[in-house]
Design an enzyme around this catalytic site. Sequence first.
Site, PDB file in Angstrom:
ATOM      1  N   ASP A  59     -19.933  12.391  66.608  1.00 49.13           N
ATOM      2  CA  ASP A  59     -18.251  12.720  67.774  1.00 49.13           C
ATOM      3  C   ASP A  59     -17.137  11.984  66.653  1.00 49.13           C
ATOM      4  O   ASP A  59     -16.816  11.125  67.850  1.00 49.13           O
ATOM      5  CB  ASP A  59     -18.905  12.116  68.525  1.00 49.13           C
ATOM      6  CG  ASP A  59     -20.509  12.834  69.349  1.00 49.13           C
ATOM      7  OD1 ASP A  59     -20.501  13.734  69.507  1.00 49.13           O
ATOM      8  OD2 ASP A  59     -20.645  12.241  70.466  1.00 49.13           O
ATOM      9  N   LYS A  61     -14.972  15.801  64.434  1.00 49.39           N
ATOM     10  CA  LYS A  61     -14.672  16.904  63.231  1.00 49.39           C
ATOM     11  C   LYS A  61     -14.305  17.342  63.725  1.00 49.39           C
ATOM     12  O   LYS A  61     -13.815  18.803  62.349  1.00 49.39           O
ATOM     13  CB  LYS A  61     -16.848  16.638  62.761  1.00 49.39           C
ATOM     14  CG  LYS A  61     -16.822  15.689  62.400  1.00 49.39           C
ATOM     15  CD  LYS A  61     -18.327  15.889  61.891  1.00 49.39           C
ATOM     16  CE  LYS A  61     -19.589  16.032  63.320  1.00 49.39           C
ATOM     17  NZ  LYS A  61     -19.853  15.045  63.809  1.00 49.39           N
ATOM     18  N   GLY A  92     -21.825  18.703  69.057  1.00 51.64           N
ATOM     19  CA  GLY A  92     -20.993  19.062  70.181  1.00 51.64           C
ATOM     20  C   GLY A  92     -19.630  19.211  69.167  1.00 51.64           C
ATOM     21  O   GLY A  92     -18.992  17.772  69.458  1.00 51.64           O
ATOM     22  N   HIS A  93     -19.159  19.814  68.997  1.00 49.57           N
ATOM     23  CA  HIS A  93     -17.120  19.776  68.167  1.00 49.57           C
ATOM     24  C   HIS A  93     -16.183  20.342  69.449  1.00 49.57           C
ATOM     25  O   HIS A  93     -15.855  21.555  69.873  1.00 49.57           O
ATOM     26  CB  HIS A  93     -17.531  20.507  66.689  1.00 49.57           C
ATOM     27  CG  HIS A  93     -18.790  20.162  66.019  1.00 49.57           C
ATOM     28  ND1 HIS A  93     -18.979  20.845  64.637  1.00 49.57           N
ATOM     29  CD2 HIS A  93     -18.632  18.616  66.230  1.00 49.57           C
ATOM     30  CE1 HIS A  93     -19.599  19.654  64.609  1.00 49.57           C
ATOM     31  NE2 HIS A  93     -19.730  19.121  64.904  1.00 49.57           N
ATOM     32  N   GLN A 136     -23.396  16.397  63.181  1.00 53.82           N
ATOM     33  CA  GLN A 136     -23.401  14.674  63.613  1.00 53.82           C
ATOM     34  C   GLN A 136     -22.882  13.609  62.251  1.00 53.82           C
ATOM     35  O   GLN A 136     -21.861  13.950  62.115  1.00 53.82           O
ATOM     36  CB  GLN A 136     -25.273  14.592  63.331  1.00 53.82           C
ATOM     37  CG  GLN A 136     -25.484  15.125  64.153  1.00 53.82           C
ATOM     38  CD  GLN A 136     -26.494  16.545  64.067  1.00 53.82           C
ATOM     39  OE1 GLN A 136     -26.597  17.003  63.645  1.00 53.82           O
ATOM     40  NE2 GLN A 136     -25.895  17.337  65.541  1.00 53.82           N
TER      41      GLN A 136
HETATM   42  P1  GDP Z   1     -17.352  16.077  66.775  1.00 51.83           P
HETATM   43  O1  GDP Z   1     -18.614  16.066  66.858  1.00 51.83           O
HETATM   44  O2  GDP Z   1     -17.329  15.011  65.669  1.00 51.83           O
HETATM   45  O3  GDP Z   1     -16.456  17.756  66.508  1.00 51.83           O
HETATM   46  O4  GDP Z   1     -16.766  15.240  68.209  1.00 51.83           O
HETATM   47  P2  GDP Z   1     -16.595  15.287  69.486  1.00 51.83           P
HETATM   48  O5  GDP Z   1     -15.541  16.847  69.708  1.00 51.83           O
HETATM   49  O6  GDP Z   1     -17.778  15.252  70.366  1.00 51.83           O
HETATM   50  O7  GDP Z   1     -16.084  14.328  70.491  1.00 51.83           O
HETATM   51  C1  GDP Z   1     -14.488  13.499  69.730  1.00 51.83           C
HETATM   52  C2  GDP Z   1     -12.949  13.754  71.128  1.00 51.83           C
HETATM   53  O8  GDP Z   1     -12.506  13.214  70.360  1.00 51.83           O
HETATM   54  C3  GDP Z   1     -13.651  14.863  71.584  1.00 51.83           C
HETATM   55  O9  GDP Z   1     -13.217  14.949  73.271  1.00 51.83           O
HETATM   56  C4  GDP Z   1     -11.632  15.449  70.819  1.00 51.83           C
HETATM   57  O10 GDP Z   1     -11.685  16.528  71.968  1.00 51.83           O
HETATM   58  C5  GDP Z   1     -11.408  13.903  71.628  1.00 51.83           C
HETATM   59  N1  GDP Z   1     -10.308  13.432  69.639  1.00 51.83           N
HETATM   60  C6  GDP Z   1     -10.145  14.429  68.355  1.00 51.83           C
HETATM   61  N2  GDP Z   1      -9.237  13.557  68.066  1.00 51.83           N
HETATM   62  C7  GDP Z   1      -8.851  12.744  68.617  1.00 51.83           C
HETATM   63  C8  GDP Z   1      -7.388  11.965  68.415  1.00 51.83           C
HETATM   64  O11 GDP Z   1      -7.342  11.763  67.682  1.00 51.83           O
HETATM   65  N3  GDP Z   1      -7.018  11.269  69.800  1.00 51.83           N
HETATM   66  C9  GDP Z   1      -7.446  11.367  71.348  1.00 51.83           C
HETATM   67  N4  GDP Z   1      -7.402  10.772  71.875  1.00 51.83           N
HETATM   68  N5  GDP Z   1      -8.563  12.376  71.712  1.00 51.83           N
HETATM   69  C10 GDP Z   1      -9.208  13.521  70.343  1.00 51.83           C
HETATM   70  P1  IMO Z   2     -22.342  15.990  66.907  1.00 55.90           P
HETATM   71  O1  IMO Z   2     -21.838  16.886  65.421  1.00 55.90           O
HETATM   72  C1  IMO Z   2     -23.580  12.132  68.633  1.00 55.90           C
HETATM   73  C2  IMO Z   2     -28.001  11.628  68.284  1.00 55.90           C
HETATM   74  C3  IMO Z   2     -28.707  11.802  69.670  1.00 55.90           C
HETATM   75  C4  IMO Z   2     -29.732  10.568  69.597  1.00 55.90           C
HETATM   76  C5  IMO Z   2     -30.146  11.692  67.484  1.00 55.90           C
HETATM   77  C6  IMO Z   2     -31.532  12.359  68.006  1.00 55.90           C
HETATM   78  O2  IMO Z   2     -21.142  16.467  67.389  1.00 55.90           O
HETATM   79  O3  IMO Z   2     -22.069  14.523  65.969  1.00 55.90           O
HETATM   80  P2  IMO Z   2     -31.234  14.902  68.086  1.00 55.90           P
HETATM   81  O4  IMO Z   2     -31.183  15.455  69.360  1.00 55.90           O
HETATM   82  O5  IMO Z   2     -30.722  15.144  67.007  1.00 55.90           O
HETATM   83  O6  IMO Z   2     -32.878  14.803  67.584  1.00 55.90           O
HETATM   84  O7  IMO Z   2     -31.212  13.483  68.506  1.00 55.90           O
HETATM   85  O8  IMO Z   2     -29.036  12.176  67.510  1.00 55.90           O
HETATM   86  N1  IMO Z   2     -26.716  13.053  68.488  1.00 55.90           N
HETATM   87  C7  IMO Z   2     -25.818  13.408  68.041  1.00 55.90           C
HETATM   88  N2  IMO Z   2     -25.548  12.387  68.299  1.00 55.90           N
HETATM   89  N3  IMO Z   2     -23.598  13.744  67.679  1.00 55.90           N
HETATM   90  C8  IMO Z   2     -23.935  14.089  67.423  1.00 55.90           C
HETATM   91  O9  IMO Z   2     -23.588  15.483  67.248  1.00 55.90           O
HETATM   92  C9  IMO Z   2     -25.151  13.681  67.470  1.00 55.90           C
HETATM   93  N4  IMO Z   2     -27.098  15.118  67.407  1.00 55.90           N
HETATM   94  C10 IMO Z   2     -27.247  14.308  67.895  1.00 55.90           C
HETATM   95  O10 IMO Z   2     -27.811  11.042  70.307  1.00 55.90           O
HETATM   96  O11 IMO Z   2     -29.212   9.284  69.109  1.00 55.90           O
HETATM   97 MG    MG Z   3     -19.861  15.491  68.851  1.00 56.56          MG
END
Ligand code: GDP
Ligand code: IMO
Ligand code: MG
Length: 429
Positions: free
Chosen positions: A13, A16, A40-41, A224
């Site tokens: 999270d 990415k 979850g991207h 991840q």
């Molecule tokens: P990922 O799993 O690495 O793709 O990240 P996620 O999408 O799960 O979580 C990142 C969250 O931060 C999302 O809601 C993005 O829309 C948000 N985000 C990404 N870059 C920025 C930033 O520079 N500033 C803010 N405020 N939000 C951001």
């Molecule tokens: P992205 O790509 C954050 C965490 C779960 C749990 C552990 C194992 O969005 O960064 P799993 O379902 O993979 O067996 O769960 O890994 N986890 C993540 N945490 N971002 C993710 O993906 C994750 N994918 C799995 O919360 O702790």
């Molecule tokens: Mg994510």
Amino acid sequence: MPTMAIIGSQWGDEGKGKIVDLLSEKAEIIARYQGGTNAGHTVVIDGKQFILHLIPSGILRPKTICVIGNGVVVDLEAMVRELEELESLGIKVAGRLLVSDRAHIIMPYHRELDGADEDMRGSNGIGTTRRGIGPAYSDKTSRLGIRLGDLGNLKLFKQKVERALREKNFLLTGHYRRQRLSAAKVIADTLVAYRCVKSVVADTTTYLNEAISKGKRVLVEGAQGVMLDVDFGTYPYCTSSNPTAGGICTGLGIPPRDVGKIYGVTKAYTTRVGAGPFPTELNDRMGKTLRQAGAEYGATTGRPRRCGWLDLPVVRYSAQLNGFAGLFLTKLDVLSGIKKIKVCTAYKCKGKLLKTVPGNVEELAACKPVYKEVPGWDENIVGCNDIKKLPLAARRYIQFIEKESGVKVSLISTGNDRKHTILRGEKFF
Ligand code: GDP
Ligand code: IMO
Ligand code: MG
């Protein structure tokens, strides 16, 4: 080198999705190499939010080709849902997606077992996403898995499901006290979903290697993060794949020579979803402030993310494991308004000072962070796209991260939209 990779340097999270979408403007192919629908991207384009779980985030650019490599575990039903959702949002996917025939399928019993195991562990659970990831990878390595290519031979596919279910039903009913699953239903449901996506199943290894030899620009999208890696993360509080650089070669079938530069995505603070040690976690008002300001709720499960200060031993460790060419620093804007920002520069553990992450979770759990306090800034920097316009304290924060991690910050993200980005003149393709 026309290939580059993006890897989460913390516990996932990091942002990415946003970065991949941004760099997809210049990429021709975007490839995922590990994980599954646990990811979850999030991508925000002109205020419209898209959350990708399985399909590479590059799908949102109209001309890219997206590849799901052999190292990914594919939930066919979830894939059909995601494709339908994308189409309903106006994203044309037809002809732009390829999925490896060697990729393993997340079967309905994998999802069931993941949930049953979490329920049985109760408060001692890993806190998985319950998407069947662990059980699917377990079957892969124990050679009980079913691959997409197996669906080409119906008779063999049925035999494989029946064989797997004999074992799974024994576990489900005997160990977990759950209902048994019907082989006929599992087979029928899988085939319904398969028929919707059959046309995208391909030999992606040959496709990618040919594309690379033709000089196509390939962007590799990690899911991840390093601290969730099954070998290098906080085992057993981790996922079941290798998000670290080594996973790229085994998850796509491309040689190390062709991987190119690897960049780490680093959030300006730290978050984690699920259980496991987290040395800089803040269980106080500051933790809540970060969660609120950063909207830190899981993109897959909606769970509140645990929040804490930036952990530099983690970033250093990530850089060491992946050989980062640069860091993409995200969510810097979230720190605005915090008077004094703390950064963990080392851990204290049993009288020793550690600059990187120990191999054992119990040891990591016993580590006490050593903090350096740096001045914060008041200005709202959302959308800032010029480094010179950042407050001095924010620039100093970036410099501090570069000095301590030994990696330059190649890009800074100041908001969730594509446009909210500071580029530092580096060419990525
Ligand atoms: P990922 O799993 O690495 O793709 O990240 P996620 O999408 O799960 O979580 C990142 C969250 O931060 C999302 O809601 C993005 O829309 C948000 N985000 C990404 N870059 C920025 C930033 O520079 N500033 C803010 N405020 N939000 C951001
Ligand atoms: P992205 O790509 C954050 C965490 C779960 C749990 C552990 C194992 O969005 O960064 P799993 O379902 O993979 O067996 O769960 O890994 N986890 C993540 N945490 N971002 C993710 O993906 C994750 N994918 C799995 O919360 O702790
Ligand atoms: Mg994510």
